[in-house]
Design an enzyme around this catalytic site. Structure first.
Site, short mmCIF file in Angstrom:
data_model
loop_
_atom_site.label_atom_id
_atom_site.label_comp_id
_atom_site.label_asym_id
_atom_site.label_seq_id
_atom_site.Cartn_x
_atom_site.Cartn_y
_atom_site.Cartn_z
N CYS A 17 0.93 -1.19 -0.02
CA CYS A 17 0.06 -0.05 0.04
C CYS A 17 0.76 1.35 -0.06
CB CYS A 17 -0.99 -0.16 0.95
SG CYS A 17 -0.23 0.02 2.77
N ASN A 20 2.33 1.49 4.36
CA ASN A 20 2.67 0.32 5.20
C ASN A 20 2.33 0.21 6.56
OD1 ASN A 20 5.41 -2.02 5.63
ND2 ASN A 20 3.31 -2.40 5.29
N CYS A 22 -1.53 0.90 7.32
CA CYS A 22 -2.78 0.60 7.67
C CYS A 22 -3.23 -0.46 6.88
CB CYS A 22 -3.67 2.02 7.13
SG CYS A 22 -3.18 3.29 7.99
P1 4NP Z 1 -1.74 3.11 4.18
O1 4NP Z 1 -2.27 4.00 4.68
O2 4NP Z 1 -1.17 3.27 2.70
O3 4NP Z 1 -2.84 2.01 4.12
O4 4NP Z 1 -0.65 2.55 5.20
C1 4NP Z 1 -1.74 5.28 4.73
C2 4NP Z 1 -0.76 5.63 5.67
C3 4NP Z 1 0.09 6.85 5.57
C4 4NP Z 1 -0.31 7.78 4.77
C5 4NP Z 1 -1.24 7.63 3.70
C6 4NP Z 1 -1.89 6.36 3.60
N1 4NP Z 1 0.26 8.93 4.70
O5 4NP Z 1 0.04 9.81 4.05
O6 4NP Z 1 1.32 9.21 5.47
#
Ligand code: 4NP
Length: 175
Positions: A17, A20, A22
């Protein structure tokens, strides 16, 4: 769905994703549990990574960990990583959680064969139709309910993926 061939004895999967913290750690915990239940954990290795570097070294987001705990999964040991060029050599299947991650992975793939090993996780969700979005939506700016909805989607996709792996590895054995 047909899976790419493994390049070793163990079938190696990475879930990818953006951060990394969520979605891909949740998908990693769910897939690992499902493989365990299916008796395949000795034959399939699962990890995860992000396309971005912002959260490298951090545990999974507290909301992701709480959502996992509510359903009996364990994501406590997770530490975020950013994927690198080696991912295409070290994994048989690289699964993107959404279309932006998929585009990043396809742009990074060094050869057409490497790109053949990249798919959307949700392409294994047998309940998805052509009219549905094939992404696991980003819950980072969302609510606890969005994390639960993400887990619903991930569980369905993991079930379809384990079915595909069972068939693939069983077919391998027949040879
Ligand atoms: P993930 O979610 O891609 O599902 O881990 C996110 C975690 C952090 C961020 C965006 C989405 N961020 O912008 O820091």
């Amino acid at each position: 769905m047909t899976l790419p061939e493994s390049r070793g004895d163990t079938y190696r999967i990475s879930l990818v994703c953006l951060g990394n913290i969520c979605r891909s750690p949740m998908a990693e915990a769910v897939l690992r549990a499902r493989l365990d239940e299916a008796g395949l954990s000795g034959r399939v290795a699962v990890d995860s990574a992000g396309t971005g570097s912002w959260h490298v070294g951090e545990p999974a987001d507290p909301r992701a960990r709480a959502a996992l705990r509510r359903r009996g999964y364990d994501g406590e040991a997770h530490r975020a990583r950013q994927l690198g060029a080696s991912w295409f050599d070290s994994h048989d299947l690289v699964l993107a959680l959404d279309h932006a991650n998929l585009a990043t992975l396809l742009a990074m793939a060094p050869t057409p064969d490497a790109a053949h090993h990249v798919r959307l996780l949700r392409s294994f969700d047998e309940s998805v139709t052509d009219r549905d979005d094939h992404a696991v939506p980003d819950p980072y700016y969302g609510t606890d309910a969005d994390f639960d909805t993400g887990l619903d989607i991930i569980e369905r996709a993991a079930d379809g993926l384990v079915d595909a792996l069972r068939w693939h590895l069983g077919a391998d054995q027949a040879w």
